[in-house]
Design an enzyme around this catalytic site. Structure first.
Site, PDB file in Angstrom:
ATOM      1  N   GLU A 175       6.166  -0.179   5.722  1.00 23.33           N
ATOM      2  CA  GLU A 175       6.608   1.263   5.636  1.00 23.33           C
ATOM      3  C   GLU A 175       7.252   1.483   4.163  1.00 23.33           C
ATOM      4  O   GLU A 175       8.153   2.195   4.443  1.00 23.33           O
ATOM      5  CB  GLU A 175       6.729   1.592   6.437  1.00 23.33           C
ATOM      6  CG  GLU A 175       5.793   1.142   8.439  1.00 23.33           C
ATOM      7  CD  GLU A 175       6.863   1.503   9.208  1.00 23.33           C
ATOM      8  OE1 GLU A 175       8.148   2.186   9.026  1.00 23.33           O
ATOM      9  OE2 GLU A 175       6.454   2.223  10.383  1.00 23.33           O
ATOM     10  N   GLU A 404       0.730  -1.831  13.532  1.00 22.28           N
ATOM     11  CA  GLU A 404       1.757  -0.808  14.644  1.00 22.28           C
ATOM     12  C   GLU A 404       0.802   0.929  14.996  1.00 22.28           C
ATOM     13  O   GLU A 404       0.108   1.338  13.992  1.00 22.28           O
ATOM     14  CB  GLU A 404       2.893  -0.692  13.722  1.00 22.28           C
ATOM     15  CG  GLU A 404       4.100  -2.187  13.267  1.00 22.28           C
ATOM     16  CD  GLU A 404       4.910  -1.274  12.396  1.00 22.28           C
ATOM     17  OE1 GLU A 404       5.491  -0.798  13.731  1.00 22.28           O
ATOM     18  OE2 GLU A 404       5.468  -1.645  11.340  1.00 22.28           O
TER      19      GLU A 404
HETATM   20  P1  P53 Z   1      11.123   2.248  16.217  1.00 22.79           P
HETATM   21  C1  P53 Z   1       9.869   5.840  11.495  1.00 22.79           C
HETATM   22  C2  P53 Z   1       8.813   6.107  11.509  1.00 22.79           C
HETATM   23  C3  P53 Z   1       7.624   5.864  11.853  1.00 22.79           C
HETATM   24  C4  P53 Z   1       7.224   3.825  11.842  1.00 22.79           C
HETATM   25  O1  P53 Z   1       9.816   2.244  15.526  1.00 22.79           O
HETATM   26  C5  P53 Z   1       8.657   3.709  11.785  1.00 22.79           C
HETATM   27  C6  P53 Z   1      10.511   4.507  11.625  1.00 22.79           C
HETATM   28  C7  P53 Z   1      11.542   3.915  11.371  1.00 22.79           C
HETATM   29  O2  P53 Z   1      12.164   3.652  12.437  1.00 22.79           O
HETATM   30  O3  P53 Z   1       9.472   2.571  12.061  1.00 22.79           O
HETATM   31  C8  P53 Z   1       7.841   1.287  12.300  1.00 22.79           C
HETATM   32  O4  P53 Z   1      11.341   1.253  16.759  1.00 22.79           O
HETATM   33  C9  P53 Z   1       9.088  -0.104  11.280  1.00 22.79           C
HETATM   34  C10 P53 Z   1       9.054  -1.174  12.898  1.00 22.79           C
HETATM   35  C11 P53 Z   1       9.607  -0.422  14.017  1.00 22.79           C
HETATM   36  C12 P53 Z   1       8.278   0.311  14.747  1.00 22.79           C
HETATM   37  O5  P53 Z   1       7.907   1.584  13.674  1.00 22.79           O
HETATM   38  O6  P53 Z   1      12.301   3.600  15.429  1.00 22.79           O
HETATM   39  O7  P53 Z   1       7.637  -1.088  10.897  1.00 22.79           O
HETATM   40  O8  P53 Z   1      10.339  -2.056  12.250  1.00 22.79           O
HETATM   41  O9  P53 Z   1      10.228  -0.839  14.856  1.00 22.79           O
HETATM   42  C13 P53 Z   1       8.574   1.473  15.815  1.00 22.79           C
HETATM   43  O10 P53 Z   1      11.132   2.982  17.937  1.00 22.79           O
END
Ligand code: P53
Length: 506
Positions: A175, A404
């Site tokens: 990201e 993801e």
């Molecule tokens: P969490 C922001 C927006 C989109 C994805 O996020 C993001 C974030 C940062 O928080 O992170 C990604 O755990 C990232 C993972 C993360 C996952 O999305 O905040 O690549 O490490 O855990 C989900 O709910």
């Protein structure tokens, strides 16, 4: 059959969010190890080093470091064809600037990859997933320093050489574009190890972010080139956080605002894929007078290290509206409802100007056509299909990999120990359907799909455990209490069937 036969169904995690063992095997502290637990709406604190008595959820995480054998067995039962994780840089180079790697760290990933391969699970590896060695922050200022290019490339070359026969799929910076939100501390720190001096202006923050991102893109390109020399079969990709930014209405100004916002948030993949800076960005750099350190040699490196595919995360979509604020004659600015905070640095004359400059926290508005999760993430499966089309058209149908996707929610364990999570199944089903439609009707070239946090882990954004994404439940709460026992949720069996039927049975 809609999806290719060798479609990479999998699951995704990151080392710092599940391994724990933060100082085991001579591992050094990373940026994730100095972040406390936050909560829904409460930001995580970035502390000066590790301070006794504070709660650092990544230190133990879900203890995968010690439990990986039984966990991988469970992943095999789920039917995963691939497992996306990261290599914690600080296990290999504990401080980041050493010349020799730490053998204990290398051995851990040898063992982990062997365990995966034993079950026919292909490792998919992110090189930098919010895990920069903390020493590189305090001693060098993170990726704001050109020296970081060499440190990263040494790390990448070391692990690519070591695992050249075990790992085929790689991604460089997770990201990388989160830091487009440079007015907050979180993304610049987790992406690049940037800490801004007290009172830094928006201009200084933005400039440093662009400088760091440039060094990362050069480091990434050099890695792609070296990786292909190590093993020509390697597939090395970018990793972009895709939140499609819709115009809030069909008002032409909203459309233009959305176009510029997409440029400011997604130029990173343009450089990764095309190997050069787009004119919209160099024009912006000139106008802002950033005077970035970008050498001729850097520009050649970018053209020589174009990625093989675009990996991206997709959770939600955004919407944007122009005319964020109105300025009254006394110079005060009032913000339209639904907008963020106006920053004094962003003078009124920038609002409504032909530049359509984008400030993430200021400009995004709620989309009333979609629902949101408890954490305010707007749920929009069709936005995934839109995103797949956007990347495909822009990059001439280069292979895409959804690395993801998922739904963070609070789960309840029933008295009999079962966990019913139909909301999660519903979310995943709708997104998988949208991705299959994109393949079937729009011709996108899709390699695989790895839902995020398919085993519960520490949230990156909030540091919570209760924001769960998993199909496998882990008994641990926000305070760090629990047995760490693993349990299958209802979604486990559902996803098993999805994989078995190659996405036909949703
Ligand atoms: P969490 C922001 C927006 C989109 C994805 O996020 C993001 C974030 C940062 O928080 O992170 C990604 O755990 C990232 C993972 C993360 C996952 O999305 O905040 O690549 O490490 O855990 C989900 O709910």
């Amino acid at each position: 059959m809609t999806l290719r036969k060798d479609f990479l169904w999998g699951g995704a995690v990151a080392a710092h969010q599940l391994e724990g063992g933060w100082n085991a095997g001579k591992k050094g502290p990373s940026v994730a190890d100095v972040m406390t637990a936050g909560a829904n709406g409460v930001e995580r604190q970035i502390t000066d080093g590790v301070i006794a008595g504070l709660n650092y959820p990544n230190h133990e995480a879900i203890d995968f470091y010690h439990r990986y054998k039984s966990d991988v067995k469970l992943f095999a039962e789920l039917g995963l064809k691939c497992f996306r994780t990261s290599i914690a840089w600080t296990r290999i180079f504990p401080k980041g600037d050493e010349l020799e790697p730490n053998e204990e760290g290398l051995q851990f990933y040898d063992d982990l990859f062997d365990e995966c391969l034993k079950y026919g699970i292909e490792p998919v590896i992110t090189l930098s997933h919010f895990e920069l060695p903390y020493h590189l922050v305090t001693e060098y200022g993170g990726f704001g320093n050109r020296k970081l290019i060499d440190f990263f490339v040494r790390f990448a070359e070391t692990v690519m050489t070591r695992y050249k026969d075990k790992v085929k799929y790689w991604m460089t910076f997770n990201e990388i574009n989160n830091q487009a939100n440079y007015l907050r501390d979180f993304a610049p720190f987790t992406n690049s190890g940037l800490k801004f001096p007290e009172g830094a202006t928006a201009f200084e923050r933005e400039k440093l972010m662009y400088q760091a991102a440039h060094y990362e893109l050069v480091a990434s390109a050099l890695t792609v080139k070296i990786g292909h020399a190590i093993n020509p079969d390697f597939q090395i990709g970018a990793m972009i956080a895709m939140c499609s930014i819709y115009p809030a209405t069909c008002k032409p100004e909203d459309m233009m605002a959305s176009t510029v916002a997409m440029q400011r948030r997604y130029w990173f993949s343009d450089v990764h894929v095309r190997g050069h800076y787009p004119a919209y960005l160099t024009t912006y750099f000139d106008r802002k007078k950033f005077n970035l350190d970008i050498t001729q040699e850097d520009l050649s490196a970018l053209t020589e290290g174009k990625v093989d595919y675009v990996g991206f995360s997709y959770y939600m979509s955004f919407a944007i509206q122009d005319q964020k604020a109105s300025v009254s004659s006394d110079g005060t600015v009032s913000i339209m409802p639904g907008h963020g905070t106006i920053l004094p640095e962003y003078a009124a004359d920038e609002l409504g100007a032909p530049t359509f400059d984008y400030v993430e926290d200021r400009d995004l508005v709620k989309n009333d056509f979609v629902k949101a999760s408890e954490w305010g993430w707007q749920i929009d499966p069709l936005g995934l299909r839109w995103a797949l089309n956007w990347f495909s058209e822009r990059y001439d149908y280069l292979p895409l990999f959804i690395v993801e996707n998922g739904f963070g929610a609070i789960d309840e364990v029933k008295a009999d120990g079962s966990i019913h999570d139909p909301y999660r199944i519903e979310y995943l089903r709708a997104h998988i359907q949208a991705m299959e439609d994109a393949v079937e009707y729009d011709g996108v070239n899709l390699m695989g799909y790895t839902p995020w946090g398919f085993i519960d882990l520490v949230s990156a954004g909030t540091g919570e455990m209760k924001k769960r994404y998993g199909m496998i439940y882990v008994d641990k709460d926000n305070e760090g209490k629990g047995t760490l026992e693993r349990r299958k949720k209802e979604s486990f069996e559902w996803y098993q069937k999805v994989i078995q039927s190659n996405g036909e049975e949703l």
